[in-house]
Design a protein around this motif. Sequence first.
Motif, PDB file in Angstrom:
ATOM      1  N   UNK A  41      -5.932  -1.244   2.549  1.00 42.88           N
ATOM      2  CA  UNK A  41      -4.667  -0.522   2.692  1.00 42.88           C
ATOM      3  C   UNK A  41      -3.743  -1.380   3.536  1.00 42.88           C
ATOM      4  N   UNK A  42      -2.524  -1.641   3.020  1.00 37.77           N
ATOM      5  CA  UNK A  42      -1.581  -2.501   3.735  1.00 37.77           C
ATOM      6  C   UNK A  42      -0.308  -1.729   4.044  1.00 37.77           C
ATOM      7  N   UNK A  43       0.355  -2.131   5.125  1.00 35.03           N
ATOM      8  CA  UNK A  43       1.514  -1.391   5.589  1.00 35.03           C
ATOM      9  C   UNK A  43       2.853  -1.945   5.175  1.00 35.03           C
ATOM     10  N   UNK A  44       2.921  -3.232   4.821  1.00 34.20           N
ATOM     11  CA  UNK A  44       4.186  -3.874   4.449  1.00 34.20           C
ATOM     12  C   UNK A  44       3.946  -4.886   3.339  1.00 34.20           C
ATOM     13  N   UNK A  45       5.005  -5.237   2.566  1.00 34.35           N
ATOM     14  CA  UNK A  45       4.851  -6.296   1.568  1.00 34.35           C
ATOM     15  C   UNK A  45       4.381  -7.618   2.165  1.00 34.35           C
ATOM     16  N   UNK A  46       4.849  -7.926   3.351  1.00 33.50           N
ATOM     17  CA  UNK A  46       4.413  -9.169   3.997  1.00 33.50           C
ATOM     18  C   UNK A  46       2.911  -9.143   4.268  1.00 33.50           C
TER      19      UNK A  46
END
Length: 206
Positions: free
Chosen positions: A192-197
């Motif tokens: 699970x990731x929080x930002x496109x970066x």
Amino acid sequence: MALVMFDYDGVIVDSLDVFTLRFSQACREHGFEQIKAPKDVISLFEGNVYETMRKCGLDEEIIDAILKRYEALQGVQLGNLQLFEGIPEALEQISKKHDIYVITSNLSSATIQVLKQNGISSFRDVIGAEKEKSKIRKILSVMSLHPGTPAYYVGDTKGDMIEGKKAGTLTIGVAWGWHTPEKIKEGLPDHLVGTPRELAEFLMYV
């Protein structure tokens, strides 16, 4: 190198308001009154949206008619859709290392139009609902073109995580889309990731 397949709505483009307005209109015009607000749309994506519609009693002919009407209704607003901040840069970075595709419940023509108008040309193909409604079958079809390659599916809903896993991919949930991180976790994402970066940085090391 890996195979990275992306959902479109809620991952690449911020389209919930347009989708809710136009998809609910198309549904109502064909007698399906249950879709009226964003929460109703979001609930459709706890599984495959079209399987959910079938469970509500709609046959394939009506679903296809809704899709066709939705295509016409959303067309006038495609120019107003915005990509999520940081997504163009992330896609460019990811595409330099991996083969990337769009696997979407939306329509291919609309998806391609929005990508082109935003200068996004890094996807090898866009596979929408008019080609096949099951994301599982679409993912498997793309995977068959890249045998032996590690495969990832990037989505923003619980349903995306479920379908990606059923197709045999590793799944990546994004926290900026239609479902909350808590709802996405119900689909047991591998990551699970929080930002496109953060997404791009993660995929640089796989």
